[in-house]
Write an enzyme that holds these catalytic residues in place. Structure first.
Site, short mmCIF file in Angstrom:
data_model
loop_
_atom_site.label_atom_id
_atom_site.label_comp_id
_atom_site.label_asym_id
_atom_site.label_seq_id
_atom_site.Cartn_x
_atom_site.Cartn_y
_atom_site.Cartn_z
N LYS A 264 47.37 29.03 62.14
CA LYS A 264 47.26 30.24 61.32
C LYS A 264 48.59 30.96 61.33
O LYS A 264 49.33 30.93 62.34
CB LYS A 264 46.18 31.16 61.89
CG LYS A 264 45.57 32.09 60.86
CD LYS A 264 44.59 31.34 59.95
CE LYS A 264 43.89 32.30 58.99
NZ LYS A 264 42.88 31.61 58.17
N GLY B 141 32.48 43.74 51.98
CA GLY B 141 33.72 43.16 51.46
C GLY B 141 33.45 42.31 50.24
O GLY B 141 32.83 41.26 50.35
N VAL B 142 33.91 42.76 49.08
CA VAL B 142 33.62 42.01 47.84
C VAL B 142 34.92 41.64 47.12
O VAL B 142 35.02 41.72 45.91
CB VAL B 142 32.68 42.82 46.91
CG1 VAL B 142 31.30 42.90 47.52
CG2 VAL B 142 33.22 44.22 46.62
N GLY B 143 35.92 41.24 47.92
CA GLY B 143 37.15 40.72 47.35
C GLY B 143 36.94 39.31 46.84
O GLY B 143 35.88 38.99 46.29
N HIS B 144 37.91 38.44 47.05
CA HIS B 144 37.83 37.09 46.48
C HIS B 144 36.53 36.38 46.84
O HIS B 144 35.73 36.04 45.98
CB HIS B 144 39.02 36.25 46.97
CG HIS B 144 40.34 36.69 46.42
ND1 HIS B 144 40.64 36.63 45.09
CD2 HIS B 144 41.43 37.23 47.02
CE1 HIS B 144 41.86 37.10 44.89
NE2 HIS B 144 42.36 37.47 46.05
N VAL B 145 36.31 36.14 48.13
CA VAL B 145 35.14 35.38 48.56
C VAL B 145 33.86 36.18 48.35
O VAL B 145 32.86 35.68 47.85
CB VAL B 145 35.27 34.95 50.04
CG1 VAL B 145 34.00 34.25 50.51
CG2 VAL B 145 36.48 34.03 50.21
N GLY B 146 33.89 37.46 48.76
CA GLY B 146 32.70 38.29 48.62
C GLY B 146 32.22 38.40 47.19
O GLY B 146 31.00 38.41 46.93
N TYR B 147 33.14 38.47 46.25
CA TYR B 147 32.78 38.53 44.83
C TYR B 147 32.02 37.28 44.41
O TYR B 147 30.94 37.36 43.80
CB TYR B 147 34.03 38.71 43.99
CG TYR B 147 33.82 38.44 42.51
CD1 TYR B 147 33.07 39.31 41.73
CD2 TYR B 147 34.36 37.31 41.91
CE1 TYR B 147 32.87 39.06 40.37
CE2 TYR B 147 34.17 37.05 40.56
CZ TYR B 147 33.43 37.93 39.79
OH TYR B 147 33.22 37.67 38.45
#
Length: 350
Positions: A78, A178-184
């Site tokens: 990482k 959290g509704v960014g990339h993955v959450g969306y």
């Protein structure tokens, strides 16, 4: 404070500093027994360098376990870049980062993660071939977030089947943090399957999108933890399950895409004691790295990716069943499975 135990098992940890661009970053290579260390690059406004280093160490260990349980020929690594992703990005900074990755000679393969976009990584890729998850290139497949979301959705279904005896999520309430990339994309899956959505995020535009497209209900950043939901799906930053929050959850299932959801390993036992089923994060959120791994195989095969992502359901079911039969928390079962796979590869290489 630096927890020196976090270094345990790591093969290499590198501090990157470029005075010209202001780049300050860490690359942590945990284990390469299965193959080159692969894991995304995160950009975050850390309070201290120690916080950034701790994050890199925890995340790289999780990537070793994630790649092992997913059946990938990749080790765990990482990278974290210290800086505000909204203000501190520059082409020169990402080029410097790419040159430093290249200096590791392929021991670490990077991709996008929190605070980093595919376009950012494409700049990095101009300085090194050791980047995946791109929109351009012979085997490029683009943003891996949809695959992470698909695997997380399947993992939620596995948890719902095991805990509630239901074959789908129709009519259930899922609290997505959290509704960014993955959450969306996860919200899109859940909405299409008939789930009711409660959502929270610091990004008002991201919230509006899921409200408009998924008929979601917005709740406060703190209220999402205590929401009256069947499933709590953390899809933001880690350590959300901690001494302060464990007693607040009303959901009987915690299954989401965030990395390092448990602040400490013993929190898995605490959840089990409360009757909460926990889907180990690095098992349920492996869809993205599976897609990235496909790019490293020489020829991108979407059918191979889909089969691996679909198997997340089966992997979690096995972990859940072992947890019940052995009366031990799911995170410990998952860690042992990963360790067994890595140790076998290490012995075969010896």
């Amino acid at each position: 404070m630096m927890d020196v135990n976090q270094f345990k098992g790591h093969e290499q940890v590198v501090y990157l500093h470029d005075k010209k661009t202001g780049l300050k970053a860490f690359i942590a290579v945990h284990d390469t027994s299965l193959g080159p260390a692969a894991g995304g690059c995160r950009m975050w406004k850390y309070d201290t360098e120690t916080d950034a280093l701790n994050d890199a160490l925890r995340l790289s260990r999780g990537m070793s376990h994630k790649n092992a349980v997913a059946g990938l020929k990749l080790g765990g690594g990482k990278a974290v870049i210290m800086g505000d992703p909204r203000a501190d990005k520059s082409e020169e900074l990402f080029r410097a980062f790419g040159r430093m990755i290249n200096g590791l000679g392929g021991k670490y393969i990077s991709a996008e993660d929190v605070g980093i976009s595919v376009s950012d990584m494409e700049i990095v890729a101009e300085e090194t071939p050791y980047v995946a998850g791109l929109d351009k290139g012979e085997h490029a497949s683009g943003d891996p977030s949809p695959f992470t979301a698909t695997g997380t959705y399947l993992g939620i279904k596995a948890a719902v089947k095991h805990k509630l005896g239901l074959d789908d999520v129709k009519g259930l309430t899922v609290a997505v943090q959290g509704v960014g990339h993955v959450g969306y994309y996860l919200c899109k899956h859940l909405h299409a399957a008939g789930a009711k959505l409660l959502v929270s995020d610091i990004d008002l535009d991201a919230l509006k999108r899921v409200v408009d497209e998924c008929d979601a209900t917005v709740v406060g950043l703190d209220d999402i933890l205590t929401a009256d939901a069947d499933v709590f799906a953390p899809c933001a930053l880690g350590a959300i399950v901690n001494d302060d929050t464990i007693g607040q959850f009303k959901a009987t299932i915690i299954a989401g895409a965030a990395n390092n959801q448990l602040a400490r390993d013993d929190h898995g036992q605490a959840l089990m004691d409360r009757g909460i089923l926990y889907a180990p994060d690095y098992v349920i959120n492996a869809g993205g790295i599976i897609n990235v791994a496909a790019e490293t195989r020489g020829e991108y095969d979407e059918a191979w990716v889909n089969a691996k992502v679909d198997n997340i359901y089966n992997s979690l079911t096995t972990i859940f069943e072992r947890s019940v039969s052995e009366k031990r928390p799911t995170n410990i079962i998952a860690d042992e499975l990963a360790a067994e796979i890595i140790e076998k590869a290490r012995q075969e290489k010896a």
